[in-house]
Scaffold this active site. Sequence first.
Site, PDB file in Angstrom:
ATOM      1  N   ASP A  16      -5.050 -16.902  10.646  1.00 30.64           N
ATOM      2  CA  ASP A  16      -6.094 -16.121  11.317  1.00 30.64           C
ATOM      3  C   ASP A  16      -7.152 -15.595  10.376  1.00 30.64           C
ATOM      4  OD1 ASP A  16      -5.111 -16.374  13.883  1.00 30.64           O
ATOM      5  OD2 ASP A  16      -3.601 -14.856  13.514  1.00 30.64           O
TER       6      ASP A  16
ATOM      7  N   HIS B 140       2.958 -12.663   6.864  1.00 31.22           N
ATOM      8  CA  HIS B 140       3.557 -13.488   7.913  1.00 31.22           C
ATOM      9  C   HIS B 140       5.057 -13.282   7.894  1.00 31.22           C
ATOM     10  CE1 HIS B 140       4.414 -16.955  10.435  1.00 31.22           C
ATOM     11  NE2 HIS B 140       3.150 -16.870  10.792  1.00 31.22           N
TER      12      HIS B 140
END
Length: 431
Positions: A366, A309
């Site tokens: 996700d 991320h």
Amino acid sequence: MSNDAILKIKDKEYSLPMIVGSEGETAIDTRKLRNQSGCITYDEGYGNTGSCQSDITFIDGEQGILRYRGYPIDELALKSDFIETTYLIIYGDLPTSEQRAEFARLLSANAHVHSGMIHLLEGYSRDAHPMAILSAMVNSLGCYDPHLATNDHKHDLENFSEASAVAISKVRTIAAVSYRVSKGLPVIYPKEGLSYCDNFLHMMFSEPNQDYVATPEVSHALNLLLLLHADHEQNCSTSTVRMVASSGANLSASTSAGICALWGPKHGGANMAVIKMLESIHAEGDDGSRFVEAAKTGKGGKRLMGFGHRVYKNFDPRAKIIGQACEKLLDSLGIEDPCLDIARHLESVALKDDYFIERKLYPNVDFYSGIVMRAIGIPLNMFTVMFAIGRMPGWIANWKEVASDPKGKIYRPRQIYTGPVKRDYVSIENR
Ligand code: CMC
């Protein structure tokens, strides 16, 4: 003593003011630097650039903290629901019971889409991607309710309560109708009295002669999924919404642009990419170990999707919550999904591997969300659409911040030009 930062360029010093946020985050204010020195700051991908000051969401990526309007995400996940959290994000505080009732009334009153939009939806080719349909249809909302979308921020803000309810409520109807049309199934209209999530599931999965009734576990999982996606500060799609809004554009145009930005596999499209990755690992008889090795080489653009991320250099707090919810949901539905075993194995291998440790790559939201959606019955090509429905409150709140700022400037980054220097035009016969 001044708290300003001092920047020395060649032999000249420039004093740059500091900005401090409510959680003590600091920024060097470089807005006047170009006028003073002729230099711009260079930060491709904006990894170290604050593009705005915002009251909505706080993230501490090093600590793995996420708060909406000051409330920790794990507390909201436990005690709130998507619609209450939507209100919180858009209006800044948790609603009183009267405010919540009025918000619910507005959502119900705006659940149906105009019949003209149903015709448009029916006109798309069967294999059109639902994200393309969603962005076009959300932009078209402004065509059916022009007084809500005038490109005059003052006027648009006067109608904000209705416009935001239209966006939140109709995005769900558009998504469900686009799914039904793509399957060649009759359109199912919203039903009075159902909760936001149950109504979405009803429009997706009911048949004209048989209502789909969501179990409390499925309803809860969908609520949680949307709540966890509701805002995430200045990510790619939200910055896009702010960028478009900064030109004076209305709410539906700005959120439609956010949907387009979300579509890519590095952003909202990652949830689809994760399931495709897990399925291909399963089909190849790998338990995930071989894939992890391949992802480390980066060959053929291979990456461990659902990992890493830009902001989190620790566990994404949303990933922990959805990972636990995923196990519970599958248990309650009696589903044994081999992808969940592979995901668990991938996670444990990667978290012990130096490549991932050194780069601080952890599971993101996700990684497990696709398994949850699949268990609910959401088809793969709708995964990013679900993310968009969830992210709508954040986009709306960010649009409102931009539209409400009377001194707001149009977003206009600079660049360093690297093309040819000045040259003379050569006529075609001499080239
Ligand atoms: N698998 C393998 N290596 C990775 C991964 C990954 N998923 N992510 C980053 N790396 C490596 C990358 O190759 C680079 O290595 P090196 O320093 O040797 O060149 C290093 O880690 C830094 O990567 P980066 O691409 O510069 O990092 P970034 O901050 O620009 O990218 C990211 C962040 C999310 C785009 C990236 O981690 C990624 O592509 N992850 C997979 C896609 C994904 O899951 N996206 C969903 C993000 S969460 C949902 C949302 O908020 O939108």
